[in-house]
Design an enzyme around this catalytic site. Sequence first.
Site, PDB file in Angstrom:
ATOM      1  N   GLN A 141      -3.792  -1.148  19.487  1.00  0.00           N
ATOM      2  CA  GLN A 141      -3.564  -1.342  20.923  1.00  0.00           C
ATOM      3  C   GLN A 141      -4.800  -0.971  21.707  1.00  0.00           C
ATOM      4  OE1 GLN A 141      -0.202   0.725  22.571  1.00  0.00           O
ATOM      5  NE2 GLN A 141       1.149   0.194  20.868  1.00  0.00           N
ATOM      6  N   ARG A 177      11.676  -5.148  20.510  1.00  0.00           N
ATOM      7  CA  ARG A 177      12.729  -5.947  19.889  1.00  0.00           C
ATOM      8  C   ARG A 177      13.855  -5.056  19.403  1.00  0.00           C
ATOM      9  NH1 ARG A 177      12.407  -8.339  14.887  1.00  0.00           N
ATOM     10  NH2 ARG A 177      11.396  -6.458  14.150  1.00  0.00           N
ATOM     11  N   ASP A 186       0.793  -1.231   0.000  1.00  0.00           N
ATOM     12  CA  ASP A 186       0.000   0.000   0.000  1.00  0.00           C
ATOM     13  C   ASP A 186       0.828   1.285   0.000  1.00  0.00           C
ATOM     14  OD1 ASP A 186       0.898  -0.634   2.488  1.00  0.00           O
ATOM     15  OD2 ASP A 186      -1.024  -0.421   3.513  1.00  0.00           O
ATOM     16  N   ASN A 197      -8.931  -9.748   2.258  1.00  0.00           N
ATOM     17  CA  ASN A 197      -9.096 -11.126   2.718  1.00  0.00           C
ATOM     18  C   ASN A 197      -9.688 -11.058   4.122  1.00  0.00           C
ATOM     19  OD1 ASN A 197      -8.860 -13.873   3.021  1.00  0.00           O
ATOM     20  ND2 ASN A 197      -6.664 -13.952   2.589  1.00  0.00           N
TER      21      ASN A 197
HETATM   22  N1  LIG Z   1      -5.319 -10.116  12.107  1.00  0.00           N
HETATM   23  C1  LIG Z   1      -4.732  -9.058  11.573  1.00  0.00           C
HETATM   24  N2  LIG Z   1      -5.453  -8.268  10.758  1.00  0.00           N
HETATM   25  C2  LIG Z   1      -4.877  -7.219  10.170  1.00  0.00           C
HETATM   26  C3  LIG Z   1      -3.520  -6.897  10.367  1.00  0.00           C
HETATM   27  C4  LIG Z   1      -2.763  -7.744  11.240  1.00  0.00           C
HETATM   28  O1  LIG Z   1      -1.561  -7.539  11.484  1.00  0.00           O
HETATM   29  N3  LIG Z   1      -3.396  -8.807  11.799  1.00  0.00           N
HETATM   30  N4  LIG Z   1      -2.969  -5.832   9.699  1.00  0.00           N
HETATM   31  C5  LIG Z   1      -3.865  -4.755   9.295  1.00  0.00           C
HETATM   32  C6  LIG Z   1      -3.213  -3.844   8.337  1.00  0.00           C
HETATM   33  S1  LIG Z   1      -1.840  -3.004   8.881  1.00  0.00           S
HETATM   34  C7  LIG Z   1      -3.682  -3.621   7.090  1.00  0.00           C
HETATM   35  S2  LIG Z   1      -2.975  -2.415   6.115  1.00  0.00           S
HETATM   36  C8  LIG Z   1      -4.839  -4.380   6.574  1.00  0.00           C
HETATM   37  C9  LIG Z   1      -4.595  -4.844   5.155  1.00  0.00           C
HETATM   38  O2  LIG Z   1      -5.731  -5.369   4.648  1.00  0.00           O
HETATM   39  P1  LIG Z   1      -5.809  -5.598   3.058  1.00  0.00           P
HETATM   40  O3  LIG Z   1      -5.091  -4.506   2.388  1.00  0.00           O
HETATM   41  O4  LIG Z   1      -7.234  -5.775   2.733  1.00  0.00           O
HETATM   42  O5  LIG Z   1      -4.963  -6.908   2.831  1.00  0.00           O
HETATM   43  P2  LIG Z   1      -5.447  -8.399   2.669  1.00  0.00           P
HETATM   44  O6  LIG Z   1      -6.469  -8.727   3.706  1.00  0.00           O
HETATM   45  O7  LIG Z   1      -4.236  -9.217   2.569  1.00  0.00           O
HETATM   46  O8  LIG Z   1      -6.268  -8.453   1.301  1.00  0.00           O
HETATM   47  C10 LIG Z   1      -5.797  -8.041   0.076  1.00  0.00           C
HETATM   48  C11 LIG Z   1      -6.508  -8.898  -0.956  1.00  0.00           C
HETATM   49  O9  LIG Z   1      -6.623  -8.157  -2.153  1.00  0.00           O
HETATM   50  C12 LIG Z   1      -6.395  -8.994  -3.242  1.00  0.00           C
HETATM   51  N5  LIG Z   1      -5.950  -8.135  -4.354  1.00  0.00           N
HETATM   52  C13 LIG Z   1      -4.716  -7.692  -4.623  1.00  0.00           C
HETATM   53  N6  LIG Z   1      -4.703  -6.907  -5.708  1.00  0.00           N
HETATM   54  C14 LIG Z   1      -5.981  -6.831  -6.145  1.00  0.00           C
HETATM   55  C15 LIG Z   1      -6.612  -6.155  -7.224  1.00  0.00           C
HETATM   56  O10 LIG Z   1      -5.965  -5.453  -7.983  1.00  0.00           O
HETATM   57  N7  LIG Z   1      -7.955  -6.317  -7.356  1.00  0.00           N
HETATM   58  C16 LIG Z   1      -8.690  -7.076  -6.499  1.00  0.00           C
HETATM   59  N8  LIG Z   1     -10.007  -7.157  -6.676  1.00  0.00           N
HETATM   60  N9  LIG Z   1      -8.100  -7.741  -5.472  1.00  0.00           N
HETATM   61  C17 LIG Z   1      -6.784  -7.616  -5.284  1.00  0.00           C
HETATM   62  C18 LIG Z   1      -5.326  -9.953  -2.749  1.00  0.00           C
HETATM   63  O11 LIG Z   1      -5.371 -11.152  -3.506  1.00  0.00           O
HETATM   64  C19 LIG Z   1      -5.727 -10.152  -1.295  1.00  0.00           C
HETATM   65  O12 LIG Z   1      -6.528 -11.275  -1.105  1.00  0.00           O
HETATM   66  O13 LIG Z   1      -5.063  -5.541   7.360  1.00  0.00           O
HETATM   67  C20 LIG Z   1      -5.182  -5.255   8.717  1.00  0.00           C
HETATM   68  N10 LIG Z   1      -5.632  -6.463   9.341  1.00  0.00           N
HETATM   69  N1  LIG Z   2       7.090  -6.779   3.076  1.00  0.00           N
HETATM   70  C1  LIG Z   2       6.056  -6.194   3.640  1.00  0.00           C
HETATM   71  N2  LIG Z   2       6.120  -4.901   3.963  1.00  0.00           N
HETATM   72  C2  LIG Z   2       5.064  -4.283   4.529  1.00  0.00           C
HETATM   73  C3  LIG Z   2       3.845  -4.954   4.754  1.00  0.00           C
HETATM   74  C4  LIG Z   2       3.815  -6.340   4.429  1.00  0.00           C
HETATM   75  O1  LIG Z   2       2.796  -7.025   4.635  1.00  0.00           O
HETATM   76  N3  LIG Z   2       4.932  -6.919   3.876  1.00  0.00           N
HETATM   77  N4  LIG Z   2       2.775  -4.290   5.271  1.00  0.00           N
HETATM   78  C5  LIG Z   2       2.787  -2.852   5.210  1.00  0.00           C
HETATM   79  C6  LIG Z   2       1.774  -2.342   6.134  1.00  0.00           C
HETATM   80  S1  LIG Z   2       0.142  -2.249   5.608  1.00  0.00           S
HETATM   81  C7  LIG Z   2       2.077  -1.920   7.342  1.00  0.00           C
HETATM   82  S2  LIG Z   2       0.838  -1.309   8.341  1.00  0.00           S
HETATM   83  C8  LIG Z   2       3.454  -1.878   7.787  1.00  0.00           C
HETATM   84  C9  LIG Z   2       3.700  -2.389   9.139  1.00  0.00           C
HETATM   85  O2  LIG Z   2       5.066  -2.447   9.275  1.00  0.00           O
HETATM   86  P1  LIG Z   2       5.836  -1.928  10.486  1.00  0.00           P
HETATM   87  O3  LIG Z   2       5.516  -0.503  10.734  1.00  0.00           O
HETATM   88  O4  LIG Z   2       7.230  -2.187  10.298  1.00  0.00           O
HETATM   89  O5  LIG Z   2       5.134  -2.825  11.600  1.00  0.00           O
HETATM   90  P2  LIG Z   2       5.433  -4.343  12.064  1.00  0.00           P
HETATM   91  O6  LIG Z   2       6.416  -5.023  11.188  1.00  0.00           O
HETATM   92  O7  LIG Z   2       4.117  -4.959  12.324  1.00  0.00           O
HETATM   93  O8  LIG Z   2       6.079  -4.086  13.451  1.00  0.00           O
HETATM   94  C10 LIG Z   2       7.101  -3.150  13.573  1.00  0.00           C
HETATM   95  C11 LIG Z   2       7.771  -3.233  14.900  1.00  0.00           C
HETATM   96  O9  LIG Z   2       6.897  -2.930  15.967  1.00  0.00           O
HETATM   97  C12 LIG Z   2       7.356  -3.603  17.109  1.00  0.00           C
HETATM   98  N5  LIG Z   2       6.299  -3.657  18.122  1.00  0.00           N
HETATM   99  C13 LIG Z   2       5.458  -4.684  18.377  1.00  0.00           C
HETATM  100  N6  LIG Z   2       4.610  -4.330  19.372  1.00  0.00           N
HETATM  101  C14 LIG Z   2       4.926  -3.068  19.745  1.00  0.00           C
HETATM  102  C15 LIG Z   2       4.395  -2.145  20.694  1.00  0.00           C
HETATM  103  O10 LIG Z   2       3.435  -2.410  21.401  1.00  0.00           O
HETATM  104  N7  LIG Z   2       4.968  -0.918  20.749  1.00  0.00           N
HETATM  105  C16 LIG Z   2       6.020  -0.570  19.973  1.00  0.00           C
HETATM  106  N8  LIG Z   2       6.511   0.671  20.101  1.00  0.00           N
HETATM  107  N9  LIG Z   2       6.566  -1.433  19.087  1.00  0.00           N
HETATM  108  C17 LIG Z   2       6.007  -2.643  18.955  1.00  0.00           C
HETATM  109  C18 LIG Z   2       7.793  -4.945  16.575  1.00  0.00           C
HETATM  110  O11 LIG Z   2       8.769  -5.517  17.415  1.00  0.00           O
HETATM  111  C19 LIG Z   2       8.346  -4.604  15.200  1.00  0.00           C
HETATM  112  O12 LIG Z   2       9.742  -4.531  15.177  1.00  0.00           O
HETATM  113  O13 LIG Z   2       4.301  -2.628   6.921  1.00  0.00           O
HETATM  114  C20 LIG Z   2       4.136  -2.336   5.583  1.00  0.00           C
HETATM  115  N10 LIG Z   2       5.184  -2.975   4.853  1.00  0.00           N
HETATM  116 MO   LIG Z   3      -1.176  -1.488   7.342  1.00  0.00          MO
END
Ligand SMILES: Nc1nc2c(c(=O)[nH]1)N[C@H]1C(S)=C(S)[C@@H](COP(=O)(O)OP(=O)(O)OC[C@H]3O[C@@H](n4cnc5c(=O)[nH]c(N)nc54)[C@H](O)[C@@H]3O)O[C@H]1N2
Ligand SMILES: Nc1nc2c(c(=O)[nH]1)N[C@H]1C(S)=C(S)[C@@H](COP(=O)(O)OP(=O)(O)OC[C@H]3O[C@@H](n4cnc5c(=O)[nH]c(N)nc54)[C@H](O)[C@@H]3O)O[C@H]1N2
Ligand SMILES: [Mo]
Length: 742
Positions: free
Chosen positions: A305, A207, A22, A425
């Site tokens: 949180q 960490r 994203d 998803n």
């Molecule tokens: N349990 C739990 N839930 C979380 C999080 C977590 O750490 N734990 N993290 C949260 C965070 S930080 C975020 S940002 C959100 C992310 O939530 P989302 O951004 O919704 O990510 P996903 O749930 O992996 O769903 C993305 C889906 O989009 C589909 N997709 C990809 N490209 C396209 C496209 O071009 N068109 C269509 N129609 N589909 C496509 C992929 O196949 C995939 O199944 O989730 C949050 N939810």
């Molecule tokens: N390759 C890859 N990159 C991504 C994503 C991915 O799915 N894959 N997702 C993207 C998305 S949508 C998001 S939201 C970001 C998330 O990415 P980041 O911002 O990097 O978040 P995380 O990797 O979930 O965790 C980051 C750190 O937070 C620490 N942490 C855990 N709990 C706590 C707490 O309570 N307090 C504090 N201060 N630290 C804590 C963990 O030890 C970890 O080192 O990554 C983005 N980048």
């Molecule tokens: Mo995110």
Amino acid sequence: MQGKGVGVMSDTTKYSVCTICDIGCQLRSESEDGQVTRVIAHDNPILANNICFKGVAAPSIHNHADRIRKPLKRVGARGADQWEEISYEQAIKEIADRLKTVVDEYGPESFAVSTSGWNTQTTHSTDRRFMNLLGSPNWISGVSLCAGNTAAVNKLTYGWFPMGDYGNAECIVLFGHNPRKHSWTPIYNQLKAARKRGAKIIVLDPRVSDQAEDCDLHLRLRAGTDAAMCLGWLKVIFDEELYDKAFVRDWCVGFDELKARVDEYPLERVSEITGVEQALIVKAARMYASANGAIIPWTPITDMQISSTSAIRLHSILRAVTGNLDIAGGETLGGFNPGYISESEIALHEELSSEQKAKQLGFEDHPVYTYRVAEMLKEPTEKVWGYPYADIVMGCHMANPSNVFRAMATGDPYPVKAFFVLGNNALMSYPNQHQILKAMMNQELIVAHEIFMTPTAMLADYVLPGDVFTERNHVADSWNWTTRLTLSQKVVEPPPEASSTFKFWHDLAHHFGFGNRFPWDSLEALLDHRLSRSQRTFSEFEAAGFMEAPTPEFRKYEKTGFATPSGKVELASSILKNLGFDPVPYYREGPALSEQFPYAVFSGVREDPFFQTGQRNIAELRERCPLPKIFVHPDDAQKEALEDGDWVKVETAYGEVKAELSVQESMKQGHLRVPHGWWYPELRGKAELAGAFLSSDAVLCSDDDAFLDHEQGIPHFKGYPGRITKIAKPEVFDRVSDALNL
Ligand SMILES: Nc1nc2c(c(=O)[nH]1)N[C@H]1C(S)=C(S)[C@@H](COP(=O)(O)OP(=O)(O)OC[C@H]3O[C@@H](n4cnc5c(=O)[nH]c(N)nc54)[C@H](O)[C@@H]3O)O[C@H]1N2
Ligand SMILES: Nc1nc2c(c(=O)[nH]1)N[C@H]1C(S)=C(S)[C@@H](COP(=O)(O)OP(=O)(O)OC[C@H]3O[C@@H](n4cnc5c(=O)[nH]c(N)nc54)[C@H](O)[C@@H]3O)O[C@H]1N2
Ligand SMILES: [Mo]
Ligand code: SF4
């Protein structure tokens, strides 16, 4: 930046905004014979490093044999993954008819949508538009656990969500945020550049994260205690008078109330809560407050949180009282791009009646993210930013996901019987996966708009094939977080039966009789409409360059005030007070650890090769990380008689996950780190819902009240009680190993 590509672009090399994650890097895509062949780095040297191996893998994703190319209709039991192929026309007609039946029987609020929007790109808030015209307030999004909720809370304090000026800040504070070379690469690059020019980096992370390895100060706080840490910083800043007194006097309200609260957090108390020594807290607070331009970039840690609202408010308060708001080197309040009609306007929030808004699930229990607060902010938002609703980061004014899934599962407080899920998803992307499954099993109509058969899509009645970023035109607007506009060009045609999400909502609206409110007959016509505010068409924008970013203006509030009810920065929030919440931030302890569940579990490992729940089926990415891991400190491993590479299960009172153990010095004692997003595409047909319940953090984390932030209903993913036990390798993972030749 404004300009044209410096390289020579052939007809088949175009600019693409990558949507695999994203952060949206602008890359270039090449094609041959109607197929995308290569995705490569930008030709502008400033942008050329913004690419990771997921972006490079885009052709393998877009041309993948398993990509859904035809609309599918369920023929077996729900979840049995049995389908017949039908035409797009038949699918849309049947979906429209069945949705009408649900709405006629239960009312428009019985229709809920879950999406993330950024990856489908093409929605342009036409989903909200459709729902608002139909009368349903029950829209939810994955960003409810990400920057979306942070944006909503920032608005309480100063009416917008700022973006940190990485390029000029002297000090950068990372609350758990851990961008890497292959994780949010542009932010990683900006941090690298900031280090190089001498900016100080403070990391707060239990960490030793990648960012912590090379920082000026590392505060290893206990997970989930960020709000207490911020109160400690404010204690130092107020006691040592390190705040911007003139700004506080002229532009803030509620200082005395805030100060009284901060005085309840002497450093002994903060140190006890966070586990960080007092001297280090003092040093960090001084470093941040005395820098000439400092930023606390948004972090996805404080948005998951139990004290989320307070922790996010505290970040916004720290920015304000240290005088870092809307200055160069600080945090910029962007506002709407004046040349591009905003998604907020496309959404037509004003057309949803107050009566329907009040039915939004979560409106009463956890109102901060809902229409309830949007309505309270309408007047100041219009006064300062020119439009009453500010949808920032893909999703303000949304229903509470847990309330929605509960209503879907139980009919309380009213039935929700139709659920559409687009580019999300959902099953695995919110807390309490057990409830989400129950909710989905209790639906009369589920539609998934997807590119692959995910566990969520397996539960649908219809699966519509989506297009992908190389197959569509787009002008990305940074979700109103900044005013930058970025070009994304179609390089190949989508599969004939695939649709953009725009087309889906457009066609559905025509079946529902409000097609006249969707007057654009193509995506390009909608882009022309959005660009009409700057008297341009999409073709003209495309011809003019690849990106434009208006020069930021600073201290705009001197002319307009802030978009809050008082017109000032609300250190004590009038809105929270009116809603009956504590107007000043506080720290709330998460669910208590116990003898039975002695470890603090935090979830959200993001492995470099995947974005969230995606890409486990892409061989070149999966090779880099074949299986998920659970992480533990060596002391705890010893205590539990565990060794690196053992198979383990982590249990909470709500569920269990299984994976291999990784023993790491970098972990903090007493903590377990579990991954997010794992299911096993290779187990399709071999395990229930392709193993969606085997290693997903969403089965561990509850959404009981004791786990939810009061104001927004955000679940506590950072430090919930759990335990770890050695197990034999589960037989199902032999099937994974066999399928992957491990
Ligand atoms: N349990 C739990 N839930 C979380 C999080 C977590 O750490 N734990 N993290 C949260 C965070 S930080 C975020 S940002 C959100 C992310 O939530 P989302 O951004 O919704 O990510 P996903 O749930 O992996 O769903 C993305 C889906 O989009 C589909 N997709 C990809 N490209 C396209 C496209 O071009 N068109 C269509 N129609 N589909 C496509 C992929 O196949 C995939 O199944 O989730 C949050 N939810
Ligand atoms: N390759 C890859 N990159 C991504 C994503 C991915 O799915 N894959 N997702 C993207 C998305 S949508 C998001 S939201 C970001 C998330 O990415 P980041 O911002 O990097 O978040 P995380 O990797 O979930 O965790 C980051 C750190 O937070 C620490 N942490 C855990 N709990 C706590 C707490 O309570 N307090 C504090 N201060 N630290 C804590 C963990 O030890 C970890 O080192 O990554 C983005 N980048
Ligand atoms: Mo995110
Ligand atoms: S960081 Fe990688 S996956 Fe994310 S947008 Fe950039 S190239 Fe794509």
